[in-house]
Write a protein that holds these residues in place. Structure first.
Motif, PDB file in Angstrom:
ATOM      1  N   SER A   1      -2.768  -2.773  -2.807  1.00 47.32           N
ATOM      2  CA  SER A   1      -1.758  -2.842  -3.545  1.00 47.32           C
ATOM      3  C   SER A   1      -0.117  -3.582  -3.136  1.00 47.32           C
ATOM      4  CB  SER A   1      -1.500  -1.669  -4.426  1.00 47.32           C
ATOM      5  OG  SER A   1      -0.271  -1.442  -5.201  1.00 47.32           O
ATOM      6  N   MET A   2       0.562  -4.391  -3.606  1.00 45.69           N
ATOM      7  CA  MET A   2       1.754  -4.761  -3.356  1.00 45.69           C
ATOM      8  C   MET A   2       2.670  -4.872  -4.403  1.00 45.69           C
ATOM      9  SD  MET A   2       1.131  -8.096  -0.618  1.00 45.69           S
ATOM     10  CE  MET A   2       0.186  -7.921   0.804  1.00 45.69           C
ATOM     11  N   VAL A   3       4.179  -4.222  -3.830  1.00 43.67           N
ATOM     12  CA  VAL A   3       5.210  -4.205  -5.202  1.00 43.67           C
ATOM     13  C   VAL A   3       5.989  -5.596  -4.303  1.00 43.67           C
ATOM     14  CG1 VAL A   3       7.108  -3.357  -5.973  1.00 43.67           C
ATOM     15  CG2 VAL A   3       4.887  -2.123  -5.601  1.00 43.67           C
ATOM     16  N   VAL A   4       6.277  -6.559  -5.454  1.00 46.66           N
ATOM     17  CA  VAL A   4       7.230  -7.665  -4.703  1.00 46.66           C
ATOM     18  C   VAL A   4       8.314  -7.732  -5.922  1.00 46.66           C
ATOM     19  CG1 VAL A   4       5.378  -8.832  -3.619  1.00 46.66           C
ATOM     20  CG2 VAL A   4       5.667  -9.503  -5.819  1.00 46.66           C
TER      21      VAL A   4
ATOM     22  N   ALA B   1       6.676  -4.478   9.554  1.00 52.53           N
ATOM     23  CA  ALA B   1       6.193  -3.360   8.429  1.00 52.53           C
ATOM     24  C   ALA B   1       4.986  -4.204   7.606  1.00 52.53           C
ATOM     25  CB  ALA B   1       7.455  -2.796   7.887  1.00 52.53           C
ATOM     26  N   VAL B   2       5.283  -5.371   7.009  1.00 48.25           N
ATOM     27  CA  VAL B   2       4.436  -5.964   6.324  1.00 48.25           C
ATOM     28  C   VAL B   2       3.022  -6.046   6.694  1.00 48.25           C
ATOM     29  CG1 VAL B   2       3.885  -8.051   4.983  1.00 48.25           C
ATOM     30  CG2 VAL B   2       6.286  -6.953   4.746  1.00 48.25           C
TER      31      VAL B   2
ATOM     32  N   ALA C   1       0.690  -1.038  -0.207  1.00 51.29           N
ATOM     33  CA  ALA C   1      -0.001   0.074  -0.032  1.00 51.29           C
ATOM     34  C   ALA C   1       0.847   1.193  -0.099  1.00 51.29           C
ATOM     35  CB  ALA C   1      -0.851  -0.035   1.229  1.00 51.29           C
ATOM     36  N   GLY C   2       2.094   1.257  -0.561  1.00 48.62           N
ATOM     37  CA  GLY C   2       2.768   2.483  -0.679  1.00 48.62           C
ATOM     38  C   GLY C   2       3.777   2.427   0.275  1.00 48.62           C
ATOM     39  N   SER C   3       3.901   1.668   1.404  1.00 46.64           N
ATOM     40  CA  SER C   3       4.453   1.806   2.446  1.00 46.64           C
ATOM     41  C   SER C   3       5.851   0.840   2.254  1.00 46.64           C
ATOM     42  CB  SER C   3       4.004   1.461   3.773  1.00 46.64           C
ATOM     43  OG  SER C   3       2.716   2.553   3.871  1.00 46.64           O
ATOM     44  N   PRO C   4       7.184   1.286   2.543  1.00 44.64           N
ATOM     45  CA  PRO C   4       8.337   0.110   2.319  1.00 44.64           C
ATOM     46  C   PRO C   4       8.369  -0.751   3.351  1.00 44.64           C
ATOM     47  CG  PRO C   4       9.071   2.780   2.377  1.00 44.64           C
ATOM     48  CD  PRO C   4       7.468   2.671   2.807  1.00 44.64           C
TER      49      PRO C   4
END
Length: 387
Positions: free
Chosen positions: A233-236, A218-219, A209-212
């Motif tokens: 939304s996730m960036v992997v 944190a995840v 969700a846009g957070s590192p």
């Protein structure tokens, strides 16, 4: 016994007379013995009955020894000094940094389990366990899944041991002031998970969700901040390439989840190698962490004292509870330890089961454990919390 043909008709009856060397007495002798209550034949019959009964008992016992029972027995296992060697090889080896000499002992403790998957105990095992106050008996289903195999349990224990060693090295290195980057990975996507078919085992979290997401907490925090039932939304990073994914969520007892198991991969600035032999599971984590810290710092942390302990070492540096605390207390004392570090959450099981001569200290975090060892080294044990 000698027998005789009956007397001829009209003749006189002759008494039964034993042949030379026979043990058969005359009737008159037998009558006399019977009157005195010392009939040797009666004794022989009783002896024969006892022998028959004994034989039946032996046969029954032998049969029972082959009947498997649905229980497991916990008994004290061996201990090993994390500052020493196992089978001629250092348990903790430091490469790429100065390793300082350490005296004393920081023993990790173990439990030997009889009756697990692929192994069965019998009545004799249970009888032995009943005679030992440091043994415990459990129903097998209380300890192992019903359909678990020996290979599956061994693989799980090995994975937990490897993970505990990595966490121990990372925490000890951070405690010495070193930077230890952490990667958070998807270790498993169970069937029925909302993320099934979207996330894959091995995916590395970059952001949620846009957070590192520099660490697992944190995840988790980023996911829990989302509305359950709405995709997040996730960036992997997968196979070296970053991917943006829309991952379904759901509610689990008031908490938003995506339903995956997290793993960690640490980038250690120092090569730390830990060898524990055939021992599996995560319960040696606290003692491994102390050992790595001791070897990486100048001076003798234990001041030559013999200290044992147990407890998982969690990534947040908390000490987690373990099984078999009673057996580990007994094993530690038998192995020569004078002090024992016990997880705070195991205290209820410790009370009333401390071997004579063993001082037990309650610890809830790595700072607690480190402080306890330093206090023991300085002969300030009375200031430490107990169970």
């Amino acid at each position: 016994m000698t027998t005789h043909e009956p007397a001829a008709p009209g003749g006189s009856e002759q008494p039964d007379v034993p042949e030379q060397g026979s043990a058969d007495p005359s009737r008159s002798e037998r009558l006399a013995h019977a009157v005195r209550g010392t009939d040797p034949y009666a004794v022989s019959r009783r002896s024969g009955g006892l022998l028959s009964s004994l034989f039946l008992v032996i046969v029954l016992a032998a049969g029972l020894s082959f009947i498997p029972l649905p229980y497991v027995v916990f008994e004290p296992g061996p201990v090993a000094n994390t500052l020493g060697q196992l089978d001629g090889k250092a348990i903790v080896e430091i490469r790429g940094a100065t390793a300082y000499p350490a005296k004393g002992s920081l023993d990790f403790t173990t439990v030997r389990v009889l009756g697990g998957p692929g192994d069965r105990i019998n009545l004799f095992d249970l009888a032995q366990a009943a005679l030992r106050k440091d043994y415990e008996v459990y129903k097998r289903e209380e300890i192992y899944p019903e359909d678990a195999t020996r290979e599956e349990i061994q693989q799980e224990n090995t994975a937990e041991m490897v993970d505990s060693q990595e966490v121990a090295a990372a925490i000890a290195l951070r405690e010495t002031g070193r930077v230890v980057p952490e990667r958070v990975l998807v270790s498993q996507v169970p069937d029925g998970s909302p993320a099934k078919g979207v996330l894959e085992a091995g995916d590395e979290f970059v952001s949620v969700a846009g957070s590192p997401t520099p660490d697992a907490s944190a995840v988790q925090a980023a996911v829990r901040a989302q509305k359950a039932g709405q995709p997040v939304s996730m960036v992997v990073r997968r196979d070296g390439t970053e991917k943006t994914l829309s991952v379904p969520t759901r509610d689990n007892q008031g908490v938003t989840i995506v339903g995956v198991l997290l793993g960690r991969d640490y980038e250690l600035p120092v090569d730390v190698r830990i060898t524990a032999g055939d021992v599996g599971g995560p319960s040696a984590g606290t003692m491994f962490t102390l050992a790595v810290y001791d070897l990486l710092t100048p001076g003798d942390l234990t001041a030559g004292k013999n200290i044992a302990g147990t407890g998982t070492m969690e990534p947040d540096e908390s000490v987690g509870p373990i099984g078999g605390i009673r057996q580990k207390l007994s094993g530690a004392r038998s192995g020569g330890a004078d002090y024992f570090l016990a997880p705070a959450d195991n205290c209820d099981e410790v009370v009333g089961h401390v071997p004579d001569g063993l001082e037990v200290v309650k610890v809830g975090s790595f700072d607690d454990a480190l402080g306890a060892v330093k206090a023991i080294a300085a002969d300030e044990v009375d200031s430490l919390p107990r169970c």
